[in-house]
Design an enzyme around this catalytic site. Structure first.
Site, PDB file in Angstrom:
ATOM      1  N   LEU A 132      72.034  19.276 -22.022  1.00  0.00           N
ATOM      2  CA  LEU A 132      73.336  19.350 -22.696  1.00  0.00           C
ATOM      3  C   LEU A 132      74.071  18.012 -22.534  1.00  0.00           C
ATOM      4  O   LEU A 132      74.490  17.400 -23.512  1.00  0.00           O
ATOM      5  CB  LEU A 132      74.156  20.498 -22.081  1.00  0.00           C
ATOM      6  N   PHE A 163      71.166  12.940 -16.901  1.00  0.00           N
ATOM      7  CA  PHE A 163      71.298  13.783 -15.692  1.00  0.00           C
ATOM      8  C   PHE A 163      70.542  15.109 -15.827  1.00  0.00           C
ATOM      9  O   PHE A 163      71.041  16.137 -15.354  1.00  0.00           O
ATOM     10  CB  PHE A 163      72.756  14.196 -15.431  1.00  0.00           C
ATOM     11  N   GLU A 369      77.845  21.777 -13.817  1.00  0.00           N
ATOM     12  CA  GLU A 369      78.269  22.999 -14.553  1.00  0.00           C
ATOM     13  C   GLU A 369      79.787  23.083 -14.658  1.00  0.00           C
ATOM     14  O   GLU A 369      80.382  24.148 -14.507  1.00  0.00           O
ATOM     15  CB  GLU A 369      77.791  24.275 -13.865  1.00  0.00           C
TER      16      GLU A 369
HETATM   17  C1  FAD Z   1      72.351  16.034  -9.961  1.00  0.00           C
HETATM   18  C2  FAD Z   1      72.859  16.415 -11.308  1.00  0.00           C
HETATM   19  C3  FAD Z   1      72.167  17.358 -12.043  1.00  0.00           C
HETATM   20  C4  FAD Z   1      72.582  17.684 -13.340  1.00  0.00           C
HETATM   21  N1  FAD Z   1      71.833  18.543 -14.095  1.00  0.00           N
HETATM   22  C5  FAD Z   1      72.156  18.710 -15.407  1.00  0.00           C
HETATM   23  C6  FAD Z   1      71.288  19.444 -16.277  1.00  0.00           C
HETATM   24  O1  FAD Z   1      70.246  19.962 -15.857  1.00  0.00           O
HETATM   25  N2  FAD Z   1      71.628  19.559 -17.580  1.00  0.00           N
HETATM   26  C7  FAD Z   1      72.769  18.999 -18.089  1.00  0.00           C
HETATM   27  O2  FAD Z   1      73.011  19.139 -19.282  1.00  0.00           O
HETATM   28  N3  FAD Z   1      73.616  18.303 -17.279  1.00  0.00           N
HETATM   29  C8  FAD Z   1      73.326  18.145 -15.960  1.00  0.00           C
HETATM   30  N4  FAD Z   1      74.166  17.411 -15.140  1.00  0.00           N
HETATM   31  C9  FAD Z   1      75.383  16.850 -15.692  1.00  0.00           C
HETATM   32  C10 FAD Z   1      76.674  17.485 -15.144  1.00  0.00           C
HETATM   33  O3  FAD Z   1      76.848  18.765 -15.693  1.00  0.00           O
HETATM   34  C11 FAD Z   1      77.812  16.519 -15.449  1.00  0.00           C
HETATM   35  O4  FAD Z   1      77.651  15.428 -14.559  1.00  0.00           O
HETATM   36  C12 FAD Z   1      79.168  17.160 -15.294  1.00  0.00           C
HETATM   37  O5  FAD Z   1      79.388  18.103 -16.308  1.00  0.00           O
HETATM   38  C13 FAD Z   1      80.301  16.120 -15.335  1.00  0.00           C
HETATM   39  O6  FAD Z   1      80.154  15.293 -16.451  1.00  0.00           O
HETATM   40  P1  FAD Z   1      80.193  13.702 -16.242  1.00  0.00           P
HETATM   41  O7  FAD Z   1      79.294  13.368 -15.126  1.00  0.00           O
HETATM   42  O8  FAD Z   1      79.941  13.059 -17.544  1.00  0.00           O
HETATM   43  O9  FAD Z   1      81.654  13.398 -15.755  1.00  0.00           O
HETATM   44  P2  FAD Z   1      82.916  13.051 -16.681  1.00  0.00           P
HETATM   45  O10 FAD Z   1      82.980  13.956 -17.850  1.00  0.00           O
HETATM   46  O11 FAD Z   1      82.930  11.585 -16.916  1.00  0.00           O
HETATM   47  O12 FAD Z   1      84.099  13.433 -15.713  1.00  0.00           O
HETATM   48  C14 FAD Z   1      84.401  12.646 -14.570  1.00  0.00           C
HETATM   49  C15 FAD Z   1      85.369  13.388 -13.717  1.00  0.00           C
HETATM   50  O13 FAD Z   1      86.603  13.488 -14.440  1.00  0.00           O
HETATM   51  C16 FAD Z   1      87.301  14.607 -13.960  1.00  0.00           C
HETATM   52  N5  FAD Z   1      87.840  15.350 -15.113  1.00  0.00           N
HETATM   53  C17 FAD Z   1      87.156  15.838 -16.154  1.00  0.00           C
HETATM   54  N6  FAD Z   1      87.987  16.440 -17.022  1.00  0.00           N
HETATM   55  C18 FAD Z   1      89.226  16.330 -16.504  1.00  0.00           C
HETATM   56  C19 FAD Z   1      90.517  16.755 -16.921  1.00  0.00           C
HETATM   57  N7  FAD Z   1      90.690  17.433 -18.047  1.00  0.00           N
HETATM   58  N8  FAD Z   1      91.558  16.470 -16.128  1.00  0.00           N
HETATM   59  C20 FAD Z   1      91.393  15.806 -14.973  1.00  0.00           C
HETATM   60  N9  FAD Z   1      90.192  15.367 -14.529  1.00  0.00           N
HETATM   61  C21 FAD Z   1      89.138  15.636 -15.294  1.00  0.00           C
HETATM   62  C22 FAD Z   1      86.375  15.425 -13.127  1.00  0.00           C
HETATM   63  O14 FAD Z   1      86.649  15.220 -11.770  1.00  0.00           O
HETATM   64  C23 FAD Z   1      85.028  14.842 -13.438  1.00  0.00           C
HETATM   65  O15 FAD Z   1      84.169  15.059 -12.370  1.00  0.00           O
HETATM   66  C24 FAD Z   1      73.764  17.087 -13.854  1.00  0.00           C
HETATM   67  C25 FAD Z   1      74.488  16.170 -13.075  1.00  0.00           C
HETATM   68  C26 FAD Z   1      74.035  15.802 -11.840  1.00  0.00           C
HETATM   69  C27 FAD Z   1      74.791  14.758 -11.062  1.00  0.00           C
END
Ligand code: FAD
Length: 404
Positions: A132, A163, A369
């Site tokens: 996703l 990721f 998630e």
């Molecule tokens: C080890 C690992 C395994 C994963 N496995 C999968 C997988 O199998 N499949 C998949 O699809 N994805 C996977 N992911 C992705 C994971 O779901 C995302 O990393 C997560 O959803 C956060 O997205 P991002 O990293 O792009 O952070 P960003 O969207 O850049 O967000 C950064 C930070 O901003 C903050 N934030 C976000 N929105 C707001 C708001 N409205 N107000 C204030 N603060 C906010 C939060 O603290 C967030 O952590 C994985 C990630 C990791 C690290």
């Protein structure tokens, strides 16, 4: 001997469900617990752990009975995941990940695809990964850019997924993108990993959750038969959400299991370590720390059990309770692991002490998630949305509250 944290929730399970948990506990004692440090030492897929879980019917808990699964309720799954989280995050993640990655297949694949794939997913013969997240779409998942263009009996897929857990080992990739002719329509496709145009990156290095590596998936003009679409065009987002709600309950249970394990380890140290003429655990400040941790863990267990019950009952509030459970249990899990490590002093910081691994693993539960901030947004927005239609507080005067 009884455990530090009560078995009260097990009493509510059927005899068969209790037997499954008993079998799992014995696996945790004999294999998964003793091997957890080795699994946590190198970020390569922990095949032995996966096979053990598959051969003992634990992976099957995520899949329907009709196709060889155990069809376990969330009420049972949270007990399984808590048990595994107590000793090994990778093992717990294999159980939550089997569900996350295959849920859209179970919910949206054609009968023919389900009949051929789901029994093999349930037995652990094959694996799926759930794609996703993208470089530009994590928390803001609706901004994803992967395109799916209908071309006769196929779709042509272009995009980049980042990721993705198990991308390196999965046989099938569930990829979510949007239709080129109507960008509001999200589509979930089941992509065989050997499809021409699909490239999986080498493992991406990370802080914790060793044993379940992640990688990126690049899709360039990948042609996939249209009958591999999951659900209808436009169902992609709801299929992903369904998988995520279940995974959120799983994250909460895993974080709680780890928190329980951390308290057990720190309490053992507090009994064995003498400081200033008495055991560490004899000091009131230390007892108060344990009191906070134990009480909050039991409160969070009740919330996670409620979220599981609501999901099992198809309650429309289920997703919000899943968000509450995930937010509360994973933030608590991070705090408990931090405090437990503090209580074990320098030993807690050592590589060969289990809390070092627990500490590294705890962080991801607050991010994956939907991060804690995303869940706060969902919960708060839902509460404000419901307020105008909700029963008015009896202490308030009639009319707008701004009239005071
Ligand atoms: C080890 C690992 C395994 C994963 N496995 C999968 C997988 O199998 N499949 C998949 O699809 N994805 C996977 N992911 C992705 C994971 O779901 C995302 O990393 C997560 O959803 C956060 O997205 P991002 O990293 O792009 O952070 P960003 O969207 O850049 O967000 C950064 C930070 O901003 C903050 N934030 C976000 N929105 C707001 C708001 N409205 N107000 C204030 N603060 C906010 C939060 O603290 C967030 O952590 C994985 C990630 C990791 C690290």
């Amino acid at each position: 001997m009884s455990r530090l944290f009560g078995d009260h929730y097990l009493n509510k399970l059927t005899a068969d469900e209790q037997k499954l948990i008993a079998r799992l506990r014995s696996l945790c004692d004999s294999d998964i617990g003793p091997n957890a440090a080795k699994v946590g030492g190198e970020d390569v897929f922990a095949w032995d752990t996966f096979r053990l879980l598959a051969d003992n019917g634990i992976i099957a808990s995520a899949f329907p009975r009709a196709y060889g699964g155990a069809g376990s309720r969330q009420a049972v799954r949270i007990r399984i995941i808590e048990e595994l989280g107590r000793v090994c995050s990778a093992a717990a993640s294999m159980v939550t990940g089997a569900d996350l990655s295959a849920r859209a297949i179970v919910a949206g694949a054609s009968d023919k695809l389900q009949a051929s794939l789901v029994p093999r997913l349930a037995s652990g013969d094959i694996q799926a990964a759930f794609g996703l997240t993208e470089p530009g779409a994590g928390s803001d998942v609706r901004s994803l850019k992967t395109t799916m263009e209908r071309a006769g009996d196929d779709y042509i897929i272009n995009g980049e997924k980042k990721f993705i857990t198990r991308a390196g080992t999965a046989d099938w990739l569930v990829i979510v993108g949007r239709a080129t002719d109507d960008r509001s329509k999200f589509i979930a496709m089941l992509v065989p990993r050997d499809t021409e145009g699909v490239t999986i990156s080498p493992t991406t290095g990370k802080l914790g959750w060793y044993g379940v590596p992640i990688a990126s998936i690049h899709l360039e003009n990948a042609r996939v038969p249209a009958n591999h679409r999951l659900g209808q065009e436009g169902d992609g987002f709801s299929l992903a959400q369904d998988a995520l709600v279940r995974a959120r309950i799983g994250h909460a249970a895993m974080a709680l299991g780890r928190a329980i394990g951390a308290v057990e380890i720190a309490a053992a140290y507090a009994c064995d370590r003498d400081l200033f003429g008495k055991p560490l655990g004899g000091h009131q400040g230390v007892q108060w720390m344990f009191a906070e941790m134990a009480t909050q863990i039991e409160a969070a267990r009740a919330l996670v059990a409620l979220a599981a019950e609501k999901y099992d009952d198809n309650d429309p509030d289920g997703p919000i309770y899943a968000s509450m459970a995930k937010l509360h249990a994973t933030d608590l899990g991070m705090k408990v692991v931090t405090d437990a490590l503090q209580l074990t002093g320098g030993r807690g910081y050592l590589k060969d002490f289990p809390l070092e691994r627990f500490f590294r693993d705890a962080k991801l539960n607050q991010i994956g998630e939907g991060s804690s901030e995303v869940h706060k947004t969902l919960i708060g927005r839902d509460l404000i949305r419901r307020t105008p239609g909700a029963e008015r507080h009896p202490c308030l005067n009639q009319g707008p509250v701004t009239d005071y």
